[in-house]
Design a protein around this motif. Structure first.
Motif, PDB file in Angstrom:
ATOM      1  N   THR A  15      18.998 -19.701 -61.048  1.00  7.49           N
ATOM      2  CA  THR A  15      18.701 -19.404 -59.643  1.00  7.49           C
ATOM      3  C   THR A  15      17.298 -19.882 -59.287  1.00  7.49           C
ATOM      4  O   THR A  15      16.340 -19.610 -60.007  1.00  7.49           O
ATOM      5  N   GLY A  17      14.223 -19.395 -57.319  1.00  6.56           N
ATOM      6  CA  GLY A  17      13.539 -18.351 -56.547  1.00  6.56           C
ATOM      7  C   GLY A  17      12.580 -18.925 -55.533  1.00  6.56           C
ATOM      8  O   GLY A  17      12.501 -18.458 -54.395  1.00  6.56           O
ATOM      9  N   LEU A  36      15.214 -12.548 -45.322  1.00  6.10           N
ATOM     10  CA  LEU A  36      16.352 -11.713 -45.693  1.00  6.10           C
ATOM     11  C   LEU A  36      16.292 -11.383 -47.176  1.00  6.10           C
ATOM     12  O   LEU A  36      15.541 -12.000 -47.937  1.00  6.10           O
ATOM     13  N   SER A  37      17.077 -10.433 -47.574  1.00  8.90           N
ATOM     14  CA  SER A  37      17.198 -10.098 -48.990  1.00  8.90           C
ATOM     15  C   SER A  37      17.613 -11.354 -49.758  1.00  8.90           C
ATOM     16  O   SER A  37      18.525 -12.066 -49.343  1.00  8.90           O
ATOM     17  N   GLY A  40      13.333 -14.728 -51.485  1.00  4.26           N
ATOM     18  CA  GLY A  40      12.279 -15.138 -52.418  1.00  4.26           C
ATOM     19  C   GLY A  40      10.956 -14.402 -52.222  1.00  4.26           C
ATOM     20  O   GLY A  40       9.956 -14.742 -52.845  1.00  4.26           O
ATOM     21  N   THR A  43       9.772 -12.765 -55.437  1.00  5.14           N
ATOM     22  CA  THR A  43       9.409 -13.834 -56.379  1.00  5.14           C
ATOM     23  C   THR A  43       8.043 -14.412 -56.010  1.00  5.14           C
ATOM     24  O   THR A  43       7.197 -14.651 -56.880  1.00  5.14           O
TER      25      THR A  43
HETATM   26  P1  ADP Z   1      13.650 -11.057 -51.894  1.00  4.64           P
HETATM   27  O1  ADP Z   1      12.457 -10.374 -52.480  1.00  4.64           O
HETATM   28  O2  ADP Z   1      13.327 -11.870 -50.685  1.00  4.64           O
HETATM   29  O3  ADP Z   1      14.814 -10.164 -51.693  1.00  4.64           O
HETATM   30  P2  ADP Z   1      13.825 -12.254 -54.531  1.00  4.64           P
HETATM   31  O4  ADP Z   1      12.512 -12.938 -54.729  1.00  4.64           O
HETATM   32  O5  ADP Z   1      14.016 -10.939 -55.176  1.00  4.64           O
HETATM   33  O6  ADP Z   1      14.122 -12.158 -52.968  1.00  4.64           O
HETATM   34  O7  ADP Z   1      14.982 -13.202 -55.013  1.00  4.64           O
HETATM   35  C1  ADP Z   1      15.033 -14.602 -54.727  1.00  4.64           C
HETATM   36  C2  ADP Z   1      16.258 -15.192 -55.420  1.00  4.64           C
HETATM   37  O8  ADP Z   1      16.065 -15.118 -56.822  1.00  4.64           O
HETATM   38  C3  ADP Z   1      17.543 -14.454 -55.132  1.00  4.64           C
HETATM   39  O9  ADP Z   1      18.607 -15.380 -55.118  1.00  4.64           O
HETATM   40  C4  ADP Z   1      17.696 -13.522 -56.303  1.00  4.64           C
HETATM   41  O10 ADP Z   1      19.029 -13.197 -56.546  1.00  4.64           O
HETATM   42  C5  ADP Z   1      17.096 -14.338 -57.419  1.00  4.64           C
HETATM   43  N1  ADP Z   1      16.488 -13.522 -58.482  1.00  4.64           N
HETATM   44  C6  ADP Z   1      15.509 -12.611 -58.364  1.00  4.64           C
HETATM   45  N2  ADP Z   1      15.184 -12.079 -59.541  1.00  4.64           N
HETATM   46  C7  ADP Z   1      15.998 -12.684 -60.450  1.00  4.64           C
HETATM   47  C8  ADP Z   1      16.155 -12.587 -61.865  1.00  4.64           C
HETATM   48  N3  ADP Z   1      15.396 -11.766 -62.595  1.00  4.64           N
HETATM   49  N4  ADP Z   1      17.088 -13.371 -62.456  1.00  4.64           N
HETATM   50  C9  ADP Z   1      17.821 -14.221 -61.727  1.00  4.64           C
HETATM   51  N5  ADP Z   1      17.721 -14.373 -60.404  1.00  4.64           N
HETATM   52  C10 ADP Z   1      16.826 -13.614 -59.765  1.00  4.64           C
END
Ligand code: ADP
Ligand code: ADP
Length: 237
Positions: A15, A17, A36-37, A40, A43
């Motif tokens: 994925t 990020g 949106l959720s 990134g 991240t």
């Molecule tokens: P947000 O904070 O905007 O909701 P994230 O940064 O958590 O977004 O996530 C960005 C992308 O990375 C999403 O597609 C999420 O599913 C993916 N993601 C986040 N953490 C992980 C992880 N530990 N392993 C794999 N994919 C991840």
């Protein structure tokens, strides 16, 4: 103050990020990251203090690359960065004061910390921080006795006691009701203005972002799709 240079982050499962992010956040700014959720936001924030490693690119804090920093150098950069989480990340069974003092831990030897021997300066910083977020009367209360809003103010106080120059807040109000949300956001804004702490906050909601940010960065699928002053941010994004 914080500079992303061609930063990408690919998680082990493939994925993406973050995709080739280039952005500079200046000293004293109050930046809100919206999206949106899954956009990134988290991240992005976690990359800044290297809670996780980026895949390519470089992140510069002040005049130092945190991406390349090792050992004591890395700890020194991190000392300047306070982190605030949606779930507060407090030690539930410890008092509010103890939790705030834990912001000082990086400054002392492990032994000293284990024994709970904090110098007078640390106590002053802790009490000043509690005063600033209006929660001084809870200093000796166990942190799990507090409401969500109060716990979040304790975590802000912890960052203040740490003498952080940068505060990163990952969805700090996501689990709070509207009134408490306002109190916590007001506190973050107040310390940004009074102490000049560079603040980067992740939020779901653009309406809250508009009320507090000096600058809004919109993320979508790991890319910056908007970056500008509040007045230019519309709901269409
Ligand atoms: P947000 O904070 O905007 O909701 P994230 O940064 O958590 O977004 O996530 C960005 C992308 O990375 C999403 O597609 C999420 O599913 C993916 N993601 C986040 N953490 C992980 C992880 N530990 N392993 C794999 N994919 C991840
Ligand atoms: P605030 O809005 O200032 O964060 P609340 O109005 O929610 O706080 O809480 C008022 C009082 O009730 C506080 O003094 C707090 O200690 C107490 N309180 C709130 N929630 C809880 C809880 N889950 N457990 C124990 N005490 C609580």
């Amino acid at each position: 103050m914080i500079e992303f240079q061609n930063v990408s982050k690919v998680y082990p499962n493939g994925t993406q990020g973050l995709k080739d992010i280039n952005v500079t956040i200046n000293k004293g700014e109050f930046v809100v990251i919206v999206g949106l959720s899954g956009a990134g936001k988290s991240t992005f924030l976690r990359s800044i203090n290297r809670l996780h490693e980026i895949s390519t690119g470089n992140i510069v804090i002040g005049d130092q690359s945190i991406t390349e920093a090792r050992g004591s150098e890395l700890r020194k950069i991190r000392r300047d960065i306070g982190m605030i989480f949606q779930n507060f990340n407090l030690v539930k069974r410890s008092t509010v004061l103890r939790n705030v003092l834990s912001g000082r831990v990086g400054y002392h030897s492990t032994l000293r910390t284990l024994l709970g021997m904090f110098p007078r300066k640390d106590m002053e910083l802790a009490f000043d921080a509690l005063k600033r977020v209006n929660i001084l009367e809870k200093a000796y209360t166990r942190s799990d006795q507090l409401s969500g809003g109060q716990q979040q103010r304790v975590s802000i106080a912890r960052a203040l006691a740490q003498e952080a120059k940068i505060i990163l807040a990952d969805e700090p109000v996501a689990s709070l009701d509207p009134l408490t949300t306002k109190q916590v956001m007001d506190d973050l804004k107040k310390i940004n203005q009074e102490l000049g702490i560079t603040t980067v906050v992740n939020l779901h909601f653009i309406d809250i972002a508009r009320q507090y940010a000096t600058r809004i960065i919109g993320l979508q699928a790991g890319e910056i799709v908007f970056d500008g002053p509040v007045e230019e941010a519309t709901d269409e994004r």
